[in-house]
Design a protein around this motif. Structure first.
Motif, PDB file in Angstrom:
ATOM      1  N   THR A  29      -9.700  -0.564  12.001  1.00  0.00           N
ATOM      2  CA  THR A  29      -9.542  -0.935  10.599  1.00  0.00           C
ATOM      3  C   THR A  29      -8.383  -0.157   9.970  1.00  0.00           C
ATOM      4  O   THR A  29      -8.003   0.915  10.451  1.00  0.00           O
ATOM      5  CB  THR A  29     -10.823  -0.665   9.786  1.00  0.00           C
ATOM      6  OG1 THR A  29     -11.151   0.727   9.875  1.00  0.00           O
ATOM      7  CG2 THR A  29     -11.986  -1.495  10.280  1.00  0.00           C
ATOM      8  N   ASP A  89     -10.137  -2.549   5.994  1.00  0.00           N
ATOM      9  CA  ASP A  89      -9.925  -3.945   6.393  1.00  0.00           C
ATOM     10  C   ASP A  89      -9.867  -4.042   7.909  1.00  0.00           C
ATOM     11  O   ASP A  89      -9.139  -3.282   8.560  1.00  0.00           O
ATOM     12  CB  ASP A  89      -8.606  -4.484   5.815  1.00  0.00           C
ATOM     13  CG  ASP A  89      -8.617  -4.576   4.299  1.00  0.00           C
ATOM     14  OD1 ASP A  89      -9.703  -4.779   3.714  1.00  0.00           O
ATOM     15  OD2 ASP A  89      -7.525  -4.444   3.707  1.00  0.00           O
ATOM     16  N   LYS A 129      -6.933  -9.427  13.189  1.00  0.00           N
ATOM     17  CA  LYS A 129      -7.192  -9.948  11.847  1.00  0.00           C
ATOM     18  C   LYS A 129      -6.196  -9.488  10.792  1.00  0.00           C
ATOM     19  O   LYS A 129      -6.143 -10.064   9.712  1.00  0.00           O
ATOM     20  CB  LYS A 129      -8.598  -9.515  11.394  1.00  0.00           C
ATOM     21  CG  LYS A 129      -9.715  -9.996  12.297  1.00  0.00           C
ATOM     22  CD  LYS A 129      -9.912 -11.466  12.147  1.00  0.00           C
ATOM     23  CE  LYS A 129     -11.180 -11.922  12.850  1.00  0.00           C
ATOM     24  NZ  LYS A 129     -11.472 -13.310  12.603  1.00  0.00           N
ATOM     25  N   ARG A 130      -5.416  -8.449  11.095  1.00  0.00           N
ATOM     26  CA  ARG A 130      -4.538  -7.864  10.092  1.00  0.00           C
ATOM     27  C   ARG A 130      -3.342  -7.236  10.778  1.00  0.00           C
ATOM     28  O   ARG A 130      -3.473  -6.617  11.830  1.00  0.00           O
ATOM     29  CB  ARG A 130      -5.305  -6.794   9.325  1.00  0.00           C
ATOM     30  CG  ARG A 130      -4.532  -6.077   8.248  1.00  0.00           C
ATOM     31  CD  ARG A 130      -5.271  -4.790   7.826  1.00  0.00           C
ATOM     32  NE  ARG A 130      -4.746  -4.190   6.629  1.00  0.00           N
ATOM     33  CZ  ARG A 130      -3.635  -3.470   6.574  1.00  0.00           C
ATOM     34  NH1 ARG A 130      -2.901  -3.284   7.658  1.00  0.00           N
ATOM     35  NH2 ARG A 130      -3.237  -2.932   5.438  1.00  0.00           N
ATOM     36  N   LYS A 158      -9.936 -10.106  18.950  1.00  0.00           N
ATOM     37  CA  LYS A 158      -9.417 -10.822  17.784  1.00  0.00           C
ATOM     38  C   LYS A 158      -8.581  -9.860  16.946  1.00  0.00           C
ATOM     39  O   LYS A 158      -8.958  -8.710  16.756  1.00  0.00           O
ATOM     40  CB  LYS A 158     -10.554 -11.377  16.938  1.00  0.00           C
ATOM     41  CG  LYS A 158     -11.345 -12.446  17.644  1.00  0.00           C
ATOM     42  CD  LYS A 158     -12.421 -13.014  16.769  1.00  0.00           C
ATOM     43  CE  LYS A 158     -13.187 -14.066  17.577  1.00  0.00           C
ATOM     44  NZ  LYS A 158     -14.260 -14.649  16.852  1.00  0.00           N
TER      45      LYS A 158
END
Length: 143
Positions: free
Chosen positions: A124, A128, A94-95, A92
Protein backbone atom coordinates in the motif's frame (compact mmCIF):
# COMPACT_ATOMS: atom_id res chain seq x y z
CA UNK A 1 11.88 -3.34 14.39
CA UNK A 2 14.63 -4.64 12.14
CA UNK A 3 16.95 -2.05 10.60
CA UNK A 4 18.67 -2.19 7.22
CA UNK A 5 21.90 -3.60 8.65
CA UNK A 6 20.11 -6.55 10.24
CA UNK A 7 18.05 -7.10 7.05
CA UNK A 8 21.34 -7.55 5.17
CA UNK A 9 22.34 -10.19 7.72
CA UNK A 10 19.15 -12.17 7.02
CA UNK A 11 18.81 -12.02 3.22
CA UNK A 12 21.57 -11.79 0.59
CA UNK A 13 20.12 -8.92 -1.49
CA UNK A 14 22.15 -5.71 -1.85
CA UNK A 15 21.75 -2.31 -3.51
CA UNK A 16 20.31 -1.74 -6.04
CA UNK A 17 18.18 -4.85 -5.58
CA UNK A 18 17.44 -4.71 -1.85
CA UNK A 19 13.76 -3.70 -1.76
CA UNK A 20 13.15 -3.56 2.00
CA UNK A 21 14.52 -0.59 3.96
CA UNK A 22 13.24 -1.63 7.39
CA UNK A 23 10.88 -4.06 9.05
CA UNK A 24 8.39 -2.40 11.39
CA UNK A 25 6.83 -5.56 12.82
CA UNK A 26 7.69 -9.23 12.62
CA UNK A 27 6.33 -12.44 14.00
CA UNK A 28 9.05 -14.88 12.93
CA UNK A 29 7.77 -17.50 10.53
CA UNK A 30 4.27 -16.00 10.42
CA UNK A 31 3.97 -12.38 9.26
CA UNK A 32 5.79 -9.08 8.89
CA UNK A 33 5.31 -5.45 7.92
CA UNK A 34 8.10 -3.66 6.05
CA UNK A 35 8.85 -0.37 4.33
CA UNK A 36 10.41 0.52 0.97
CA UNK A 37 11.10 4.24 0.59
CA UNK A 38 10.89 4.89 -3.13
CA UNK A 39 13.53 7.47 -4.05
CA UNK A 40 13.76 9.52 -7.24
CA UNK A 41 17.32 8.15 -7.48
CA UNK A 42 16.22 4.53 -7.97
CA UNK A 43 18.16 3.19 -10.99
CA UNK A 44 15.05 1.67 -12.61
CA UNK A 45 13.47 5.12 -13.03
CA UNK A 46 16.08 5.98 -15.69
CA UNK A 47 14.31 3.71 -18.15
CA UNK A 48 10.87 3.12 -16.58
CA UNK A 49 9.82 5.65 -17.82
CA UNK A 50 11.79 8.83 -18.65
CA UNK A 51 9.57 11.80 -17.84
CA UNK A 52 6.98 9.53 -16.14
CA UNK A 53 8.79 7.48 -13.48
CA UNK A 54 6.86 4.39 -12.35
CA UNK A 55 8.17 1.62 -10.09
CA UNK A 56 7.94 -1.64 -12.05
CA UNK A 57 5.24 -3.93 -10.67
CA UNK A 58 7.61 -6.88 -10.67
CA UNK A 59 9.81 -5.00 -8.19
CA UNK A 60 6.84 -4.47 -5.89
CA UNK A 61 6.26 -8.24 -5.97
CA UNK A 62 10.00 -8.73 -5.39
CA UNK A 63 9.70 -6.54 -2.27
CA UNK A 64 6.92 -8.86 -1.04
CA UNK A 65 9.15 -11.88 -1.67
CA UNK A 66 12.11 -10.32 0.15
CA UNK A 67 9.93 -9.54 3.15
CA UNK A 68 8.62 -13.12 3.01
CA UNK A 69 12.22 -14.35 3.07
CA UNK A 70 12.98 -12.16 6.07
CA UNK A 71 9.85 -13.48 7.80
CA UNK A 72 10.85 -17.13 7.48
CA UNK A 73 14.61 -16.72 7.96
CA UNK A 74 14.80 -14.13 10.77
CA UNK A 75 15.89 -15.67 14.04
CA UNK A 76 17.25 -18.80 12.36
CA UNK A 77 20.73 -19.82 11.28
CA UNK A 78 20.05 -19.71 7.53
CA UNK A 79 23.20 -17.95 6.34
CA UNK A 80 23.74 -20.65 3.73
CA UNK A 81 20.16 -20.42 2.35
CA UNK A 82 18.49 -18.18 -0.21
CA UNK A 83 14.88 -17.97 -1.33
CA UNK A 84 14.01 -18.57 -4.99
CA UNK A 85 10.63 -17.77 -6.54
CA UNK A 86 8.55 -20.80 -7.48
CA UNK A 87 5.32 -18.98 -8.30
CA UNK A 88 3.27 -15.81 -8.36
CA UNK A 89 -0.54 -16.11 -8.32
CA UNK A 90 -3.54 -13.80 -8.04
CA UNK A 91 -1.31 -10.80 -8.68
CA UNK A 92 -3.06 -7.47 -9.18
CA UNK A 93 -1.72 -3.94 -9.50
CA UNK A 94 -4.07 -1.20 -8.38
CA UNK A 95 -2.02 1.99 -8.08
CA UNK A 96 1.07 3.56 -9.63
CA UNK A 97 4.07 3.80 -7.29
CA UNK A 98 6.54 6.60 -7.98
CA UNK A 99 9.31 8.75 -6.53
CA UNK A 100 8.57 10.00 -3.02
CA UNK A 101 6.11 7.21 -2.21
CA UNK A 102 6.56 5.02 0.82
CA UNK A 103 5.58 1.46 0.03
CA UNK A 104 4.22 -0.41 3.06
CA UNK A 105 4.44 -4.15 2.50
CA UNK A 106 2.62 -6.74 4.58
CA UNK A 107 3.32 -10.43 4.20
CA UNK A 108 1.59 -13.36 5.88
CA UNK A 109 2.92 -16.89 5.54
CA UNK A 110 0.07 -19.13 4.40
CA UNK A 111 1.98 -22.41 4.48
CA UNK A 112 5.48 -23.67 5.10
CA UNK A 113 6.30 -27.28 4.32
CA UNK A 114 9.91 -28.40 4.30
CA UNK A 115 11.59 -25.60 2.34
CA UNK A 116 8.50 -24.59 0.32
CA UNK A 117 6.82 -21.40 1.47
CA UNK A 118 3.58 -19.79 0.29
CA UNK A 119 2.67 -16.26 1.35
CA UNK A 120 0.10 -13.53 0.76
CA UNK A 121 1.54 -10.08 0.15
CA UNK A 122 -0.12 -6.68 0.12
CA UNK A 123 1.56 -3.38 -0.75
CA UNK A 124 0.00 0.00 0.00
CA UNK A 125 0.89 3.68 -0.35
CA UNK A 126 -0.77 6.05 2.10
CA UNK A 127 -3.35 3.35 2.84
CA UNK A 128 -4.25 2.85 -0.84
CA UNK A 129 -3.78 -0.64 -2.27
CA UNK A 130 -0.91 -0.65 -4.77
CA UNK A 131 -0.53 -4.40 -5.34
CA UNK A 132 -1.39 -7.80 -3.94
CA UNK A 133 -0.23 -11.30 -4.76
CA UNK A 134 0.21 -14.82 -3.53
CA UNK A 135 3.86 -15.73 -3.82
CA UNK A 136 5.67 -18.98 -3.32
CA UNK A 137 9.35 -19.61 -2.94
CA UNK A 138 11.77 -22.34 -2.01
CA UNK A 139 14.70 -22.05 0.36
CA UNK A 140 17.80 -23.59 -1.22
CA UNK A 141 21.46 -23.76 -0.27
CA UNK A 142 23.70 -21.09 -1.78
CA UNK A 143 26.18 -22.28 -4.38
Amino acid sequence: MIDNKEIREVIPHRYPFLMIDKVLEIEDGKKAVGIKNVSANEPFFQGHFPGNPIMPGVLIVEAMAQLGGITVMHGKDNNNMIGLFTGINKCKFKRVVGPGDQLKIEVEIISSKLNLIKAKGVATVDGDLAAEAEISFMLVEKN
